[in-house]
Design a protein around this motif. Sequence first.
Motif, PDB file in Angstrom:
ATOM      1  N   HIS A  13       7.017  -0.336  -1.891  1.00 11.88           N
ATOM      2  CA  HIS A  13       5.916  -1.228  -1.555  1.00 11.88           C
ATOM      3  C   HIS A  13       6.174  -2.606  -2.140  1.00 11.88           C
ATOM      4  O   HIS A  13       7.047  -2.776  -2.995  1.00 11.88           O
ATOM      5  CB  HIS A  13       4.561  -0.685  -2.048  1.00 11.88           C
ATOM      6  CG  HIS A  13       4.393  -0.596  -3.525  1.00 11.88           C
ATOM      7  ND1 HIS A  13       4.707   0.550  -4.249  1.00 11.88           N
ATOM      8  CD2 HIS A  13       3.945  -1.491  -4.452  1.00 11.88           C
ATOM      9  CE1 HIS A  13       4.455   0.351  -5.529  1.00 11.88           C
ATOM     10  NE2 HIS A  13       3.987  -0.888  -5.680  1.00 11.88           N
ATOM     11  N   THR A  15       3.747  -5.643  -3.818  1.00  6.12           N
ATOM     12  CA  THR A  15       2.395  -5.978  -4.245  1.00  6.12           C
ATOM     13  C   THR A  15       2.284  -7.477  -4.448  1.00  6.12           C
ATOM     14  O   THR A  15       3.042  -8.071  -5.226  1.00  6.12           O
ATOM     15  CB  THR A  15       2.014  -5.234  -5.537  1.00  6.12           C
ATOM     16  OG1 THR A  15       1.936  -3.836  -5.255  1.00  6.12           O
ATOM     17  CG2 THR A  15       0.666  -5.711  -6.070  1.00  6.12           C
ATOM     18  N   LYS A  38      -5.921   2.374   1.655  1.00  6.96           N
ATOM     19  CA  LYS A  38      -6.575   2.654   0.383  1.00  6.96           C
ATOM     20  C   LYS A  38      -7.266   1.395  -0.126  1.00  6.96           C
ATOM     21  O   LYS A  38      -6.646   0.334  -0.237  1.00  6.96           O
ATOM     22  CB  LYS A  38      -5.558   3.138  -0.651  1.00  6.96           C
ATOM     23  CG  LYS A  38      -6.164   3.814  -1.866  1.00  6.96           C
ATOM     24  CD  LYS A  38      -6.932   5.085  -1.501  1.00  6.96           C
ATOM     25  CE  LYS A  38      -6.097   6.127  -0.823  1.00  6.96           C
ATOM     26  NZ  LYS A  38      -6.876   7.378  -0.552  1.00  6.96           N
ATOM     27  N   LYS A  39      -8.554   1.530  -0.394  1.00  9.76           N
ATOM     28  CA  LYS A  39      -9.331   0.476  -1.047  1.00  9.76           C
ATOM     29  C   LYS A  39      -9.691   1.002  -2.425  1.00  9.76           C
ATOM     30  O   LYS A  39     -10.533   1.880  -2.576  1.00  9.76           O
ATOM     31  CB  LYS A  39     -10.590   0.144  -0.246  1.00  9.76           C
ATOM     32  CG  LYS A  39     -11.458  -0.945  -0.894  1.00  9.76           C
ATOM     33  CD  LYS A  39     -12.622  -1.342   0.006  1.00  9.76           C
ATOM     34  CE  LYS A  39     -13.612  -0.200   0.214  1.00  9.76           C
ATOM     35  NZ  LYS A  39     -14.804  -0.622   0.976  1.00  9.76           N
ATOM     36  N   ASN A  42      -7.456  -2.310  -9.241  1.00 10.98           N
ATOM     37  CA  ASN A  42      -6.301  -2.433 -10.116  1.00 10.98           C
ATOM     38  C   ASN A  42      -6.558  -1.549 -11.340  1.00 10.98           C
ATOM     39  O   ASN A  42      -7.530  -1.750 -12.061  1.00 10.98           O
ATOM     40  CB  ASN A  42      -6.148  -3.909 -10.522  1.00 10.98           C
ATOM     41  CG  ASN A  42      -4.926  -4.163 -11.379  1.00 10.98           C
ATOM     42  OD1 ASN A  42      -4.556  -3.356 -12.216  1.00 10.98           O
ATOM     43  ND2 ASN A  42      -4.311  -5.317 -11.172  1.00 10.98           N
ATOM     44  N   HIS A  50      -7.606  -3.440  -5.483  1.00 12.04           N
ATOM     45  CA  HIS A  50      -6.216  -3.256  -5.105  1.00 12.04           C
ATOM     46  C   HIS A  50      -6.251  -2.688  -3.691  1.00 12.04           C
ATOM     47  O   HIS A  50      -6.701  -1.562  -3.480  1.00 12.04           O
ATOM     48  CB  HIS A  50      -5.496  -2.305  -6.057  1.00 12.04           C
ATOM     49  CG  HIS A  50      -4.014  -2.288  -5.882  1.00 12.04           C
ATOM     50  ND1 HIS A  50      -3.172  -1.490  -6.640  1.00 12.04           N
ATOM     51  CD2 HIS A  50      -3.197  -2.973  -5.036  1.00 12.04           C
ATOM     52  CE1 HIS A  50      -1.919  -1.684  -6.276  1.00 12.04           C
ATOM     53  NE2 HIS A  50      -1.914  -2.575  -5.292  1.00 12.04           N
ATOM     54  N   LEU A  51      -5.828  -3.505  -2.730  1.00 13.31           N
ATOM     55  CA  LEU A  51      -5.890  -3.157  -1.313  1.00 13.31           C
ATOM     56  C   LEU A  51      -4.500  -2.792  -0.813  1.00 13.31           C
ATOM     57  O   LEU A  51      -3.533  -3.528  -1.037  1.00 13.31           O
ATOM     58  CB  LEU A  51      -6.441  -4.336  -0.507  1.00 13.31           C
ATOM     59  CG  LEU A  51      -7.794  -4.887  -0.969  1.00 13.31           C
ATOM     60  CD1 LEU A  51      -8.166  -6.140  -0.168  1.00 13.31           C
ATOM     61  CD2 LEU A  51      -8.885  -3.827  -0.855  1.00 13.31           C
ATOM     62  N   PHE A  52      -4.399  -1.657  -0.128  1.00 15.43           N
ATOM     63  CA  PHE A  52      -3.123  -1.158   0.388  1.00 15.43           C
ATOM     64  C   PHE A  52      -3.140  -1.185   1.917  1.00 15.43           C
ATOM     65  O   PHE A  52      -3.946  -0.492   2.550  1.00 15.43           O
ATOM     66  CB  PHE A  52      -2.889   0.291  -0.057  1.00 15.43           C
ATOM     67  CG  PHE A  52      -2.599   0.474  -1.517  1.00 15.43           C
ATOM     68  CD1 PHE A  52      -1.314   0.768  -1.952  1.00 15.43           C
ATOM     69  CD2 PHE A  52      -3.608   0.372  -2.467  1.00 15.43           C
ATOM     70  CE1 PHE A  52      -1.032   0.962  -3.306  1.00 15.43           C
ATOM     71  CE2 PHE A  52      -3.346   0.569  -3.819  1.00 15.43           C
ATOM     72  CZ  PHE A  52      -2.050   0.856  -4.239  1.00 15.43           C
ATOM     73  N   TYR A  53      -2.256  -1.965   2.517  1.00 19.87           N
ATOM     74  CA  TYR A  53      -2.082  -1.999   3.967  1.00 19.87           C
ATOM     75  C   TYR A  53      -0.763  -1.318   4.310  1.00 19.87           C
ATOM     76  O   TYR A  53       0.254  -1.552   3.649  1.00 19.87           O
ATOM     77  CB  TYR A  53      -2.063  -3.439   4.488  1.00 19.87           C
ATOM     78  CG  TYR A  53      -3.233  -4.277   4.022  1.00 19.87           C
ATOM     79  CD1 TYR A  53      -4.525  -4.044   4.511  1.00 19.87           C
ATOM     80  CD2 TYR A  53      -3.056  -5.291   3.093  1.00 19.87           C
ATOM     81  CE1 TYR A  53      -5.595  -4.813   4.089  1.00 19.87           C
ATOM     82  CE2 TYR A  53      -4.121  -6.070   2.674  1.00 19.87           C
ATOM     83  CZ  TYR A  53      -5.396  -5.826   3.168  1.00 19.87           C
ATOM     84  OH  TYR A  53      -6.453  -6.598   2.736  1.00 19.87           O
ATOM     85  N   ASP A  63       4.030   0.034   2.667  1.00 18.65           N
ATOM     86  CA  ASP A  63       2.868  -0.532   1.971  1.00 18.65           C
ATOM     87  C   ASP A  63       3.074  -1.984   1.564  1.00 18.65           C
ATOM     88  O   ASP A  63       3.996  -2.298   0.798  1.00 18.65           O
ATOM     89  CB  ASP A  63       2.555   0.246   0.691  1.00 18.65           C
ATOM     90  CG  ASP A  63       2.340   1.726   0.925  1.00 18.65           C
ATOM     91  OD1 ASP A  63       1.974   2.082   2.053  1.00 18.65           O
ATOM     92  OD2 ASP A  63       2.544   2.503  -0.016  1.00 18.65           O
ATOM     93  N   THR A  65       0.646  -4.405  -0.489  1.00 21.98           N
ATOM     94  CA  THR A  65      -0.588  -4.262  -1.245  1.00 21.98           C
ATOM     95  C   THR A  65      -0.954  -5.581  -1.925  1.00 21.98           C
ATOM     96  O   THR A  65      -0.095  -6.442  -2.129  1.00 21.98           O
ATOM     97  CB  THR A  65      -0.478  -3.132  -2.306  1.00 21.98           C
ATOM     98  OG1 THR A  65      -0.025  -3.655  -3.556  1.00 21.98           O
ATOM     99  CG2 THR A  65       0.464  -2.033  -1.846  1.00 21.98           C
TER     100      THR A  65
END
Length: 323
Positions: A13, A15, A38-39, A42, A50-53, A63, A65
């Motif tokens: 990923h 970040t 995922k919302k 941190n 912490h937002l996961f696309y 990912d 993020t």
Amino acid sequence: MTTNQPVLHGLHHVTAVTAKAQANLDFYTKTLGMRLVKKTVNQDDVSAYHLFYADAIGSAGSDLTFFDWAQTRPVKIGAGTVSETGLRVLGGEASLEQWGKWFDQQKVAHSSIETLSDRPTLAFQDGEGQHLRLIAETGSATEVHPWHGSPVPISAAIVGLGSVSLTVDNVDATSNFLTDVLGFSNNESDSVLFETGPGGTGAQLRLHGSTQRGQDGAGGVHHVAWRVADSRELLDWQTHLESHGYRTSGQVERHYFKSLYFRIPGGILFEIATDGPGFAADGEDPEHLGEILALPPFLEPHRAAIEAGIKPLNYQPSTTSKS
């Protein structure tokens, strides 16, 4: 490369940092068509999202993020920063032409299509100046899971990470670390290109030099994570790095994966992360990923205080896309 060299299997990923969480959520889901899988918050600063696309199932390697730090300064790209993140898209160069038209409609800053490492690419920026690049798959992609909520045709969807570009002040020192310690190979015909594991899109790094020092911030990348299969491989990497004199964080439990952090020559933060257990580890319904605030078990007792300390985000996931 040393004997018994452990292997990184590609990108896990990336970040990055945003100072505008709602605008960030809108851009990456509504404009880029990635899925919010995922919302959460941190884990080291629960006042920040912490937002996961990612792709439709949150595959490791897909990912992108974001930490939500509203008061952070804007990034300054230069030595010591991750200067660009590449995203894999289906459909070859024709898909990039579709993306260019879509970006024009959405008033997204972008370049013209150019070839980079023998692949058609399209550089662009999000609203905070995050440097991104679409990298077109020119052959038949396997094991891809495009999100059907994408606003662009599914045949042109973003399906994962493609590459990262680093800017450093001492290219030779970083290059030697990448090859001698991390086991990357350096492309003979493209000196700035490094590859790990299977190589190719999804396992590439481009290295550039600059005498101008950069600074992390909103619109920039916080760290880059690379894939390993499991905790055993992660421990192998901890032993390997520390035997070469590099300090690590030791293994860190992130609930969705286990991690190991260290800084490379030039100061950029790297992470090595396990492929599993994945985003289903908290029991969230796979059909409704990202729709509620998900917390790892050790933070669940503090849910009320955490929710009181963050601003609600407006998110209406779509499950349909253009054909």
